[in-house]
Design an enzyme around this catalytic site. Sequence first.
Site, PDB file in Angstrom:
ATOM      1  N   ASP A  75       0.875  -1.161   0.000  1.00  0.00           N
ATOM      2  CA  ASP A  75       0.000   0.000   0.000  1.00  0.00           C
ATOM      3  C   ASP A  75       0.922   1.224   0.000  1.00  0.00           C
ATOM      4  O   ASP A  75       2.009   1.195   0.574  1.00  0.00           O
ATOM      5  CB  ASP A  75      -0.863  -0.064   1.261  1.00  0.00           C
ATOM      6  N   ASP A  87      -7.758  -7.078   1.033  1.00  0.00           N
ATOM      7  CA  ASP A  87      -6.918  -7.100   2.230  1.00  0.00           C
ATOM      8  C   ASP A  87      -7.746  -6.513   3.352  1.00  0.00           C
ATOM      9  O   ASP A  87      -8.628  -5.677   3.107  1.00  0.00           O
ATOM     10  CB  ASP A  87      -5.653  -6.248   2.059  1.00  0.00           C
TER      11      ASP A  87
END
Lengths: 372, 372
Positions: free
Chosen positions: B90, B269
């Site tokens: 990320d 996720d």
Amino acid sequence: MFIINKSCCSTSARVGELQTAHGTIKTPAFMPIGTYAAIKTLSTDEIKNLNYNLVLSNTYHLYLRPGTEILEKFNGLHNFMNWDGAILTDSGGYQIYSLSEFRKIDENGVEFRSHLDGSKHYFTPERIVEIQRSIGSDIMMVLDVCPPANASKEEHIKAVQTTTEWAKRCLSYLETKGPKYNFDQIISPIIQGGTSEKLRKMSAEQLIDLDAKMYAIGGLAVGEPKEDMLSVVNYLDGIMPKNKPRYLMGVGTPEDLINCISMGVDMFDCVIPTRNARNGQLFTSNGKINIRNAKFRADDSPIDSNNDNIISQNYTKAYLHHLFRTEEILGYRIATQHNLSFYNNLVTNAAKAIQKNNFLSWSKTFLNNYNN
Amino acid sequence: MFIINKSCCSTSARVGELQTAHGTIKTPAFMPIGTYAAIKTLSTDEIKNLNYNLVLSNTYHLYLRPGTEILEKFNGLHNFMNWDGAILTDSGGYQIYSLSEFRKIDENGVEFRSHLDGSKHYFTPERIVEIQRSIGSDIMMVLDVCPPANASKEEHIKAVQTTTEWAKRCLSYLETKGPKYNFDQIISPIIQGGTSEKLRKMSAEQLIDLDAKMYAIGGLAVGEPKEDMLSVVNYLDGIMPKNKPRYLMGVGTPEDLINCISMGVDMFDCVIPTRNARNGQLFTSNGKINIRNAKFRADDSPIDSNNDNIISQNYTKAYLHHLFRTEEILGYRIATQHNLSFYNNLVTNAAKAIQKNNFLSWSKTFLNNYNN
């Protein structure tokens, strides 16, 4: 039940095998501590893979949590914690002294308050055996009186007398009741007497008369100077029976283990490798390091290249440093596994050296590197 | 690079394979979160044994600790953390919004203060790619602007515009520089736009023009009502390219996964299985339970007899309850492994159902049992 396979040519060190209901324990042996039915951070598979087959748990703590009712439902601690190796349980004498702010000893037993919720409990020697029957300990310890190092002479005398009386009652109770489940349980008396040779002799001789299957040395590592501890162990080496396992409770550092192995001690337990691991202290062949130290930030060498444990080889100091810095639980796990592998290597290598008649030179080399 | 092996006969669900430099990821896929170069409580071996081969880590956190200098010394995060599977990172847009009390966005990038020590940092789109090159992410994410659910329409419009501009710069920078190490790195733009269909369409279309290799849906699970989240995902199903992997960021519960798989999402996720595990919440085929609950004190049944993971079978509810009660780290480990196995079973069983043309009936049965 206990066989000595080899005695050292120049010290009291020996290599032996202790048969238990859950496997043969090679001595000298170190026991990892699983106070609450778990070796802190590790699974029983990991303990097995580190080549341990005897762990220590604690009667006082297990009595409070999960309690004997639960343990009996599981037919004992082995099933409860998913462990098929052997279990020794400390009786709780030490814990009652060190954790409980309130305890009252009378002839019949000890009243104390739980360190968790202050609730009152009363342990008699018989009750302690009964709890360890419920736990299903392969090796039980008697209820003892364990004064601090700075207790008065009168306290130490009284502790020795009471410990002997209680040991008799424990052994007699177990003799009458037998084991609770379908396997043998043995029980070990605990020699008290502080740092007085006279009291240690009295305690040892009274307990030796009971002809128990093994003997423990208690009341050390409770605040006395290191040389006093070693002196007591050395003194007892001449008194304790040679043909029975000798367990030194709560000791110690790698140096302590080597010194006490040379004085004929067979079994050890200590929180040092596991507790210190969680503070970042690692035992390596070149001495202790603290992995939190900034100098390890970019160190891409393995945790300990002289330790052939896969954990010590596969993880780098930099990564472990990072895990401690970010407070990742994986860091505590890796450090614990590493330290326990160091301790197991230590006793295993000591045994090999004794077998090869070079224990003294091995220990000298080890300590030279370690203290380098 | 992305192959769809089977599309559902009655929903937008599909089964696919995403090729990465570190293995093929079967989709639908759930990614465990390893913010600080470790999946909380677990080793990479355990992650592998749970059949995960893609984990998520975080650029913002890794930039602060251990820092890119260390990661470069190790030729990237894979070596540093001893993980040979794939890694998605990320970008930090979300973290800068949620963790930093101070941040200032200008056209060129974002200035923020570290949540650790208050130190000032400045991320440009190029810098974020550069950091992810140092990390060696198999899949990078672009720097985006991720407003909270209750941000104004103007903020959302601005976020979409900036996110598009920055995505262009990120892709162009990676195109110019190429991967840092000797393996491919791809990058995914992130669709923003809050809960407005108009803005989501604008964001998606601008980013689709960039012809990236995969696309993510960001800015959901940030406080909006659940039906708005599902509505946005459903709306985007009609707009996003069918032939590229679709990653829904930060979602979600087992129900969310099933619903969003049916709307064509391939990758997920979420902290839920791991974070909730550490609070004692376990996902089972019959719904959630909290193992701290006193009713599990003497429950000698396995954690989840319908989960064939060895952890879920070998440990009892009573033992896990005890480990939580005594705050033993082993408890957090067991709960985390159990929950991650539940999540992996969920996406694996969804894939099997899609393959067998019975996704809808499978999901109905699953949810009936789960919500029972």
